[in-house]
Design a protein around this motif. Structure first.
Motif, PDB file in Angstrom:
ATOM      1  N   THR A  94       0.857  -1.168   0.000  1.00 19.08           N
ATOM      2  CA  THR A  94       0.000   0.000   0.000  1.00 19.08           C
ATOM      3  C   THR A  94       0.897   1.223   0.000  1.00 19.08           C
TER       4      THR A  94
ATOM      5  N   GLY B 296      -2.352   3.149  -3.773  1.00 11.68           N
ATOM      6  CA  GLY B 296      -3.228   2.528  -2.790  1.00 11.68           C
ATOM      7  C   GLY B 296      -2.817   1.082  -2.558  1.00 11.68           C
ATOM      8  N   SER B 297      -3.784   0.255  -2.230  1.00 11.79           N
ATOM      9  CA  SER B 297      -3.536  -1.163  -2.000  1.00 11.79           C
ATOM     10  C   SER B 297      -3.384  -1.867  -3.347  1.00 11.79           C
TER      11      SER B 297
ATOM     12  N   ALA C  84      -6.530  -2.306  -5.574  1.00  9.77           N
ATOM     13  CA  ALA C  84      -6.881  -1.401  -6.665  1.00  9.77           C
ATOM     14  C   ALA C  84      -6.262  -1.850  -7.988  1.00  9.77           C
TER      15      ALA C  84
END
Length: 144
Positions: free
Chosen positions: A69, A74-75, A111
């Protein structure tokens, strides 16, 4: 060609099975023991290793990745390594590994998936582009 590929996650007990395929990408790994030790260290940082098996159950290709992350993405899952034995190339193993990682990213509610690839790896780039990857940036590095 809709050949079925068997994908399996390798753990500490069977990591050594990936050595020959990984050495194609990482020739500096000069011994199986050093490879297994390096993977063991990386596993503490979340590194996971999967393999695509040939019809005889031998490792034909491998992929190493980790869940990350960060602010820009993001992740996501980051693929560190994708490598196929020369005798198993053009048989769909690397594509099957990428599809498995995609599914794992979805399962983990990521994501997306990211990877870097050496500029000389043209066959790999064709695979990545045909698998839906884009080239959104250049990667810069500095060694000491």
């Amino acid at each position: 060609m809709t050949e079925q590929h068997t994908i399996t996650e390798l753990d500490d007990e069977n990591t050594a099975l990936a050595y020959e395929a990984m050495r194609e990408l990482r020739p500096h790994l000069t011994s199986e023991d050093d490879f297994v030790s390096a993977v063991r260290v990386q596993r503490k940082e979340g590194y996971r290793l999967i393999a695509s098996l040939d019809s005889a159950g031998r490792v034909a290709a491998v992929a190493g990745f980790r869940h990350m992350t960060n602010l820009y993405a993001g992740s996501h899952l980051y693929i560190d390594d994708v490598s196929t034995l020369p005798s198993a190339r053009k048989q769909g193993h690397a594509g099957a590994l990428l599809r498995w990682v995609d599914e794992e990213a979805r399962r983990l509610d990521c994501a997306g998936v990211h990877l870097d690839s050496g500029t000389h790896r043209h066959d790999a780039h064709r695979l990545y582009l045909s698998s839906g990857y884009v080239i959104p940036a250049l990667h810069f590095s500095k060694t000491f």
